[in-house]
Design an enzyme around this catalytic site. Structure first.
Site, mmCIF file in Angstrom:
data_model
loop_
_atom_site.group_PDB
_atom_site.id
_atom_site.type_symbol
_atom_site.label_atom_id
_atom_site.label_comp_id
_atom_site.label_asym_id
_atom_site.label_seq_id
_atom_site.Cartn_x
_atom_site.Cartn_y
_atom_site.Cartn_z
ATOM 1 N N GLU A 1 17.011 -51.046 6.897
ATOM 2 C CA GLU A 1 16.623 -52.545 6.223
ATOM 3 C C GLU A 1 15.700 -53.011 7.410
ATOM 4 O OE1 GLU A 1 19.795 -51.058 5.033
ATOM 5 O OE2 GLU A 1 18.324 -51.180 3.410
ATOM 6 N N ASN B 1 17.007 -44.942 2.229
ATOM 7 C CA ASN B 1 15.786 -45.583 1.601
ATOM 8 C C ASN B 1 14.437 -45.619 2.327
ATOM 9 O OD1 ASN B 1 17.701 -47.650 2.847
ATOM 10 N ND2 ASN B 1 15.931 -48.964 2.479
ATOM 11 N N ASP C 1 17.065 -49.026 -3.705
ATOM 12 C CA ASP C 1 18.030 -49.027 -2.555
ATOM 13 C C ASP C 1 19.162 -47.957 -2.743
ATOM 14 O OD1 ASP C 1 18.599 -49.366 0.031
ATOM 15 O OD2 ASP C 1 20.125 -50.554 -0.487
#
Lengths: 198, 606
Positions: free
Chosen positions: B201, B285, B327
């Site tokens: 992230e 991801n 995701d």
């Protein structure tokens, strides 16, 4: 939207205008923000503003609203100290089923979702990791809010990062604050708001 | 500092079967027999997952379906840490090693006296917490060659003397200033300790990295994206779907330099096949959650990787979710099992991906054998094309197809996946897989985001809610037939089952729940035979060991993790809420923070 004053705004003392407006349910916004829906939003707002000039102070006076038009859905507008504009549609029980907010507040909601929710939980409602921000904005000053957002807080076992250098957050800070205040003031329910056209 | 004795230096014979890449190490692979010889013994739990194959299965049957109702707590231990407790302790030679979330303390507990033999409490810069997505969890330790390996959140990998707790060596494999952290358990295999990196992230470029266990010197580092040489890929011999992958696929499947912040982080579990000398793990991801900013397949994010343990060279890849738009991090565990498919015994690996598909692959060649939904409410893809291996995406539920600033509603599963990090178990007794799952869907709205080193690089906002038109709960515990690709039975749970499973020859499947119940189920029916209310919600993994001829089963409780963040929110005004949020129920009615180990046994009296 203006947030240039750093004065504290106590919840009870806020000068929120709540207006009940009558609009055709068919005009109301429930879509996913594509062009057609936004056009409808714009129409709805124009009408909202027209009626707003009447300064109707009829917060939960449903019979009066119904008196305007029996077939109409009920819409409320809240305008928290010029921080935000919220326009809601309610069902016949008086529950808000759809709300639209000004562009900046909408961006604030979205930014919370991508930059704060990983710690503060969905809708900033609090998680096992970080506090409920909706509650927190009623407890801390606006000044403190921006200070924490800029610099962060370091505590043992958990930490709040500083965001002053973050281009995804810092320019949108006023919208974040406005969204949280709208929620805290009860002017906006949880969930995804729609966008008003400014 | 010198290591004390206990170093076993037998060269293993499995070198021959490792076809990829010659042994680059001088002197060949030095096996770490002391892990191998302890795996499968009842008195030890020397490796996260119980064995290299990550089966989480034990042959012990003292505790079984007939007596499990009498199971009681034997002893407990407070970790002193409030954050989410994932993973499970290790047991080696009469000592239990308990890890904690940040600040990643380690406690060595003597199983005779249940006293703390040594404690290691590292001091880490608390700035690292701010760059850990979704709580400061840590999934466990590794043991090998008389050392305990601790992978700290700040990316420091420390080797501690297992007897004294003294530091032997330490290395840093990342930089928290650019969002690199660690949450994974390292794996010891051969003479290597392998670890990964978190920060999907934060626009981190993922990699797996191996160090030599004796001195912490670097053995190899393999990126998940980028040029072939940095990915340890040979375009002619590394395969995907049986074909050579070709040159620079890790560059060409991206636009511009997006691969440099292209995620593919490696924060999940590692497994290892000693016969093939292959290491398996998944990549996460591909960077930002706004797919519009990274058109292309985004190779090799979302991929199962098989690499030679000694050289790191890639043998085969399988990309589960090309061009991720949801995701669906591909880091879940790969369980190695030998099962019969169409009358033939196959050496397979089974993966329950976040995206809701369960994959059965030949673990030597990467051949895709089965790819089926393990929850039939998966709607983002209709099926996986068995020729190409690609999921057939449904545009209506594809945020990348719908474009930025469009709120795509009702996607199943949610970003949490129908299963996240919580590992499943393979029972050698039944030949079935026992899988803790989530049952949560989402609305997903991507939008443009700018990259800043060390800052979240997300660019999407999500709302999550229990799977609509279903039973209303947010989790299940299921039994899965990986040969047929079918659910055998399923048991519904109110919350996501975010806790790792254990199966035993006693006919039992154990798992915890977010409310804090630790449960034993019958492997044949799923029927709940016993449960105990632990002090907090459970996101840790069940484990078992024997001490003084007595079987124990234990689990760490301590709510938190993404489950605690995604679902702990007790939204006010449940009756009112725009869209699906109103359906959420808070966990706060059930549990509070706090880490505790609870160990259960049958009472000594009848």
């Amino acid at each position: 939207m203006k947030c240039d004053s750093n004065e504290q705004r106590p919840v009870l003392g806020r000068s929120t205008r709540l207006l009940i407006l009558a609009l055709f349910a068919g005009l109301l916004l429930v879509g996913c923000g594509d062009g057609a829906d936004e056009q409808v939003d714009a129409d709805a707002i124009d009408e909202t503003e027209d009626v707003a000039n009447n300064e109707m102070e009829a917060v939960s006076d449903e019979p009066e609203a119904e008196a305007v038009d029996d077939d109409a859905a009920v819409e409320e507008e809240a305008n928290g100290s010029d921080l935000y504009t919220v326009v809601c549609e309610t069902d016949d029980q008086g529950r808000r089923t759809s709300c639209a907010v000004d562009q900046e507040t909408f961006i604030g909601w979205r930014t919370l979702g991508s930059s704060c929710a990983v710690c503060h939980g969905q809708e900033a409602a609090g998680s096992s990791f970080a506090p409920n921000l909706i509650r927190r904005v009623t407890e801390i000053s606006e000044e403190r809010f921006y200070e924490v957002l800029a610099k962060g807080i370091q505590t043992e076992g958990s930490a709040m990062p500083g965001f002053e250098d973050n281009p995804n957050v810092w320019p949108r800070r006023e919208g974040i604050y406005a969204y949280l205040k709208a929620r805290a003031n009860g002017d906006l329910p949880a969930g995804r708001p729609e966008r008003l056209q400014d | 500092m010198m290591t004390p004795t206990r170093i076993s230096r037998t060269t293993l014979a499995f070198m021959a079967s490792a076809s990829m890449g010659a042994m680059l190490m001088s002197g060949g692979a030095v096996a770490n027999d002391d892990v191998k010889e302890r795996i499968g013994t009842h008195v030890n739990h020397p490796i996260t997952g119980g064995d290299y194959q990550q089966t989480r299965y034990s042959e012990m049957d003292q505790i079984n379906r007939d007596n499990v109702h009498r199971l009681v707590p034997a002893w407990t231990f407070s970790t002193g840490v409030l954050r989410g407790h994932e993973g499970e302790p290790l047991v080696v030679d009469g000592i239990m090693y308990v890890h904690t979330p940040f600040p990643n303390n380690v406690y060595a507990i003597d199983l005779d006296t249940r006293e703390i033999v040594w404690a290691y409490e590292p001091s880490q810069d608390s700035n690292v917490i701010g760059v850990m997505c979704c709580d400061t969890v840590y999934r466990g330790l590794a043991y090998g060659s008389g050392k305990i390996f601790l992978q700290q959140a700040d990316t420091t990998l420390v080797a501690l003397d297992a007897k004294s707790g003294e530091e032997q060596w330490s290395v840093k494999n990342g930089d928290p200033a650019i969002g690199e952290t660690n949450t994974n358990a390292p794996l010891v295999a051969g003479d290597k300790v392998v670890t990964g990196i978190s920060g999907g992230e934060f626009g981190v470029r993922g990699f797996a990295i191996a160090y030599n266990i004796e001195d912490g010197s670097l053995a190899w580092k393999a990126y998940s994206t980028g040029p072939d040489d940095e990915m340890l890929v040979d375009p002619d011999t590394t395969t995907a779907m049986g074909e050579p992958i070709g040159a620079n696929t890790g560059l060409d499947s991206w636009e511009g330099d997006e691969w440099t912040r292209g995620g593919g982080t490696t924060w999940g579990w590692f497994s290892y096949d000693p016969d093939l000398n292959l290491l398996y793990y998944g990549t996460g991801n591909p960077g930002t959650w706004n797919p519009e900013q990274r058109p292309g397949d985004n190779k090799w994010s979302m991929t199962i990787m098989a690499r030679d343990l000694d050289t790191g060279e890639a043998k085969w890849f399988y990309q589960k979710t090309p061009w991720d738009q949801w995701d669906y991090d591909g880091v879940n565990e790969n369980i190695l099992a030998d099962i019969e498919i169409d009358g033939e015994m196959r050496h397979v690996m089974v993966n329950f991906d976040r995206n809701g598909f369960a994959y059965t692959l030949d673990r030597e060649t990467g051949e895709l054998l089965v790819a089926e939904k393990y929850d039939d409410t998966v709607n983002w893809a209709t099926h996986v094309d068995m020729e190409t291996g690609r999921p057939q995406v449904v545009d209506e539920y594809a945020p990348g197809v719908q474009g930025a600033d469009v709120n795509v509603q009702g996607i199943c599963p949610a970003a949490l996946g129908y299963k996240d990090q919580q590992p499943a178990s393979f029972s050698k007794q039944t030949g079935l897989f026992y899988v803790p799952t989530n049952h949560i869907c989402m609305d997903y709205e991507p939008y443009e985001v700018s990259y800043v080193a060390g800052q979240p690089y997300v660019g999407a906002t999500l709302s999550m809610f229990p799977t609509p038109d279903s039973f209303g709960g947010m989790g299940k515990f299921i039994a899965w037939d990986a040969a047929k690709g079918e659910v055998v039975w399923e048991q519904e749970e109110a919350f996501a089952v975010w806790a790792g499973a254990l199966t035993t020859a006693g006919g039992l499947a154990f798992h915890g729940t977010l409310e804090g119940h630790f449960k034993a189920r019958d492997v044949d029916t799923g029927e709940e035979l016993w449960s105990f209310r632990t002090p907090s919600g459970i996101i840790g993994n069940a484990f078992t060991y024997e001490h003084d001829d007595k079987q124990y089963v234990g689990v760490l409780s301590g709510i938190g993790g993404w489950a605690g963040i995604g679902m702990a929110a007790g939204l006010e005004g449940d009756s009112e809420g725009l869209g699906a949020v109103g359906a959420f129920r808070g966990l706060y009615d059930h549990t509070r923070l706090g880490g505790t180990l609870t160990v259960f046994a049958l009472p000594d009296f009848e």
